[in-house]
Design an enzyme around this catalytic site. Structure first.
Site, mmCIF file in Angstrom:
data_model
loop_
_atom_site.group_PDB
_atom_site.id
_atom_site.type_symbol
_atom_site.label_atom_id
_atom_site.label_comp_id
_atom_site.label_asym_id
_atom_site.label_seq_id
_atom_site.Cartn_x
_atom_site.Cartn_y
_atom_site.Cartn_z
ATOM 1 N N SER A 255 35.721 49.026 25.421
ATOM 2 C CA SER A 255 35.466 48.464 23.660
ATOM 3 C C SER A 255 34.703 49.616 22.849
ATOM 4 O O SER A 255 33.405 49.571 23.325
ATOM 5 C CB SER A 255 34.019 46.878 24.280
ATOM 6 O OG SER A 255 34.283 46.459 22.821
ATOM 7 N N LYS A 256 35.209 49.754 21.972
ATOM 8 C CA LYS A 256 34.402 50.113 20.859
ATOM 9 C C LYS A 256 33.187 49.702 19.900
ATOM 10 O O LYS A 256 32.048 50.087 19.971
ATOM 11 C CB LYS A 256 35.788 50.851 19.563
ATOM 12 C CG LYS A 256 35.036 51.570 18.614
ATOM 13 C CD LYS A 256 36.130 51.179 17.509
ATOM 14 C CE LYS A 256 36.028 52.598 16.188
ATOM 15 N NZ LYS A 256 37.015 52.779 15.774
#
Length: 484
Positions: A255-256
């Site tokens: 996840s960014k």
């Protein structure tokens, strides 16, 4: 611009939001779109999707360009490159979206919605999810004009059919069918006049002649909504290639937003850019055969839709480290040192020892360049040596023999006129001959005596060469004293 996609050259796009660093999932989408376009002698376009003004980060567009340049991915058209479909930044295309939204209103495929936030709150179910009830679809033309004349804020919503099925074929997942009753009347144009992603990507993909849309499979369930827009305009629908997510482990996606794996982080750790790209290419795509190392040209040649997986891929950094180590071994020594020097500069040996001599020892022994400071710290951390460290069953070494070897070595080392590896090896052979022991005994004892370490990247002669004559003699004297 009415496109017959079957007759056009392949055109793919990468459309990131400028919201920070390049996450590996985004980079993979860009890579696959680039590989597919280049393999088919087509065009690869960069489009900046900056309609989410709240998440916009200044300088993020520069990060996108620098990351993709480092990755070896180039564009045929884009904000910097220009092209026949400019502008390539969505915030600069605001009037285009309004024009097309109003065309949808004219054909009843979309409608004005004047509902307040308060009313929308009343539509939420028990878990806080609101589904719009088409309330404003039923406003009369007079009511709409009154709201507009009063300057009331509004959004434009897509008018979804309530019956029937929307279906399409995805190049990875095959046939997809969704009941239209599951589709909500999503907002196309927000109250600030900016489009939502759902609307802008359809308009832009059509006007820019995109033939193949390659993106994450989180958009798979939304694709029927996009196709209804294409149909409402009478436009041809592009071909879709949806990609499975890259997972952190069996249950969690990378996840960014949670700060996971971005390209810059890996570069800072000392990964080579082409090793990162090579590894990312293999996350969700399997080439034919057993080869795992590919140049960009080889990736372009070998990339195939049939090799794309329907299953998620787990990001294994240890595997990427191994692959990076294979690339490091193949560097010329000059290239290796260019990458390694900044990490030597961050280490305890900064300004104290010859980086190149360490480099020759470390190139075949490291997987990422950030290992360097730890790998060389031993040469500085010279501490009193426990006699037990000299014990070696293979060569039958104990503390007494070690003391004899060190005592015999010092006068021989003092007489060396040219301090280099060749003359040091000759000195070791002479010491072994005098003591009537195997050379391995001398090498083993001297490694510990010179470094106070059992394991070093290179043997005792390499260590003595790096330390130099004066420091080597000083350490041998200390080691002898500690044994006394």
């Amino acid at each position: 611009m009415e496109n017959n996609l079957n007759n056009l050259r392949v055109r793919t796009r990468f459309a990131p939001s400028p919201t920070g660093f390049m996450h590996v999932g985004n980079l993979r989408s860009a890579l696959y779109a680039y590989l597919f376009a280049k393999q088919n002698h087509g065009d690869f376009i960069l489009r900046i999707e900056d309609t989410d003004l709240e998440r916009f980060i200044p300088g993020a567009v520069d990060v996108i360009y620098s990351t993709l340049k480092m990755a070896g991915i180039t564009f045929d058209e884009g904000p910097n490159e220009g092209g026949p479909c400019a502008p390539y930044v969505q915030s600069e295309r605001k009037t285009i979206y309004k024009e097309y939204a109003e065309k949808l209103i004219a054909t009843k495929s979309a409608y004005y919605c004047f509902c307040t936030k308060e009313r929308l709150e009343t539509l939420k179910d028990g878990v806080g999810v609101a589904r719009y009830d088409k309330h404003c679809l039923h406003l009369s033309q007079d009511e709409i004009e009154q709201h507009l004349a009063a300057g009331e804020p509004y959004v434009i919503r897509q008018n979804m059919p309530q019956t029937g099925i929307s279906e399409f074929d995805d190049l990875v997942f095959g046939h997809i069918a969704i009941e239209n009753s599951e589709l909500e009347d999503n907002v196309l144009l927000k109250s600030d006049g900016m489009p939502t992603y759902n609307f802008a990507n359809v308009v832009d993909d059509h006007l820019m002649g995109i033939t193949h849309v390659i993106r994450g499979n989180e958009y798979l369930s939304s694709t029927p909504k996009y196709n209804l827009l294409y149909q409402a305009f009478g436009w041809e629908i592009p071909k879709y290639m949806h990609l499975t997510p890259i997972m952190k482990d069996e249950t969690r996606k990378l996840s960014k937003r949670h700060g996971d794996a971005n390209f810059d982080d890996f570069l800072n750790k000392g990964y080579l850019s082409h090793a990162i790209v090579n590894y990312i290419a293999l996350l969700g795509w399997s080439p034919k055969g057993t080869e795992e190392k590919f140049t960009m040209d080889e990736l372009i040649e070998k990339f195939s839709i049939s090799g794309l997986s329907r299953s998620s891929s787990i990001f294994d950094e240890n595997k990427m480290k191994w692959l990076n180590g294979e690339y490091i071994k193949e560097l010329s020594f000059e290239e290796f040192m260019a990458h390694a020097t900044p990490f030597f500069e961050k280490s305890q040996i900064k300004g104290r020892y010859d980086y190149a001599k360490f480099g020759k020892l470390l190139q075949p022994r490291i997987e990422i360049f950030s290992e360097i400071p730890e790998k060389v710290a031993f040469i500085v951390d010279f501490d009193p040596i426990d006699p037990v460290m000299y014990e070696n069953k293979k060569f039958k070494i104990d503390a007494a023999l070690a003391k004899t070897v060190i005592k015999a070595s010092r006068p021989v080392f003092e007489k060396i006129a040219v301090w280099d590896e060749d003359h040091l090896h000759q000195a070791v052979a002479k010491i072994a001959e005098v003591l009537q022991v195997k050379p391995g005994v001398v090498y083993t004892v001297l490694r510990v005596a010179l470094t106070s370490a059992l394991v070093t990247p290179g043997g005792s002669v390499e260590m003595a060469d790096i330390l130099g004559k004066e420091e080597s003699l000083r350490r041998l004297q200390l080691s002898q004293n500690w044994l006394n």
